[in-house]
Design a protein around this motif. Structure first.
Motif, mmCIF file in Angstrom:
data_model
loop_
_atom_site.group_PDB
_atom_site.id
_atom_site.type_symbol
_atom_site.label_atom_id
_atom_site.label_comp_id
_atom_site.label_asym_id
_atom_site.label_seq_id
_atom_site.Cartn_x
_atom_site.Cartn_y
_atom_site.Cartn_z
ATOM 1 N N CYS A 198 94.420 23.618 147.409
ATOM 2 C CA CYS A 198 93.438 23.088 146.450
ATOM 3 C C CYS A 198 92.162 23.919 146.551
ATOM 4 O O CYS A 198 91.577 24.052 147.626
ATOM 5 C CB CYS A 198 93.147 21.619 146.754
ATOM 6 S SG CYS A 198 91.728 20.974 145.853
ATOM 7 N N HIS A 243 90.949 18.441 141.730
ATOM 8 C CA HIS A 243 90.197 17.773 142.797
ATOM 9 C C HIS A 243 89.010 17.151 142.065
ATOM 10 O O HIS A 243 88.222 17.879 141.439
ATOM 11 C CB HIS A 243 89.773 18.800 143.854
ATOM 12 C CG HIS A 243 88.992 18.235 145.010
ATOM 13 N ND1 HIS A 243 89.339 18.468 146.334
ATOM 14 C CD2 HIS A 243 87.864 17.473 145.049
ATOM 15 C CE1 HIS A 243 88.471 17.869 147.136
ATOM 16 N NE2 HIS A 243 87.558 17.260 146.383
ATOM 17 N N HIS A 268 90.051 14.664 149.372
ATOM 18 C CA HIS A 268 90.804 15.129 148.208
ATOM 19 C C HIS A 268 91.295 13.939 147.379
ATOM 20 O O HIS A 268 92.163 13.190 147.811
ATOM 21 C CB HIS A 268 92.004 15.996 148.619
ATOM 22 C CG HIS A 268 92.775 16.487 147.424
ATOM 23 N ND1 HIS A 268 92.438 17.652 146.756
ATOM 24 C CD2 HIS A 268 93.810 15.940 146.747
ATOM 25 C CE1 HIS A 268 93.267 17.801 145.732
ATOM 26 N NE2 HIS A 268 94.111 16.777 145.704
ATOM 27 N N CYS A 290 89.121 21.996 147.943
ATOM 28 C CA CYS A 290 89.271 21.714 149.374
ATOM 29 C C CYS A 290 88.959 22.974 150.183
ATOM 30 O O CYS A 290 88.314 22.898 151.237
ATOM 31 C CB CYS A 290 90.678 21.211 149.694
ATOM 32 S SG CYS A 290 90.928 19.463 149.303
HETATM 33 ZN ZN ZN Z 1 91.151 19.176 147.056
#
Ligand code: ZN
Ligand code: AMP
Length: 113
Positions: free
Chosen positions: A3, A97, A45, A6
């Motif tokens: 991600c 996200h 997340h 992230c």
């Molecule tokens: Zn994420």
């Protein structure tokens, strides 16, 4: 997890950080749509607004208070600004996200396209 946000939160991908605390990370959008364009994201997340629930939705308070604080710091609070969340394909969400755009520093059009 694969991600982008992230990885930005973890410092694995560089970002122009505006604010960070225990729960929230804020950074300048790489492709700004206005003189002020900050992305505010939960460190946890959460994929999209569709994934908010009774357990994780407290983060919205932190996100909106962070947006308000950044707007004041950037000097756009008085004239106004927009907080935007895009959800899913039709909403134009490109990064999965949860994130909120803080846009300001110019007069913004309405409605969006
Ligand atoms: Zn994420
Ligand atoms: P959305 O289209 O609502 O999913 O918003 C995603 C936003 O992330 C877009 O405004 C992008 O310009 C921005 N973005 C994508 N990659 C990066 C990055 N590496 N650093 C900062 N912003 C990014």
């Amino acid at each position: 997890m694969d991600c982008l946000f992230c990885k930005i939160i973890a410092g694995e991908i560089p970002s122009s950080k505006v604010y960070e605390d225990e729960k929230v990370y804020a950074f300048n959008d790489i492709s700004p749509a206005a003189p002020c364009h900050v992305l505010i994201v939960p460190k946890e997340h959460i994929e999209s607004a569709n994934d908010l629930n009774e357990e994780n939705a407290d983060i919205l308070k932190n996100i909106f208070l962070t947006a308000k604080m950044i707007a004041k710091e950037k000097g756009i609070a008085e004239k106004g600004y927009r907080i935007v969340n895009n959800c899913g394909e039709d909403g134009g969400q490109s990064v999965k996200h949860l994130h909120f755009h803080l846009l300001g520093g110019r007069s913004l059009e309405w409605p969006p396209g």
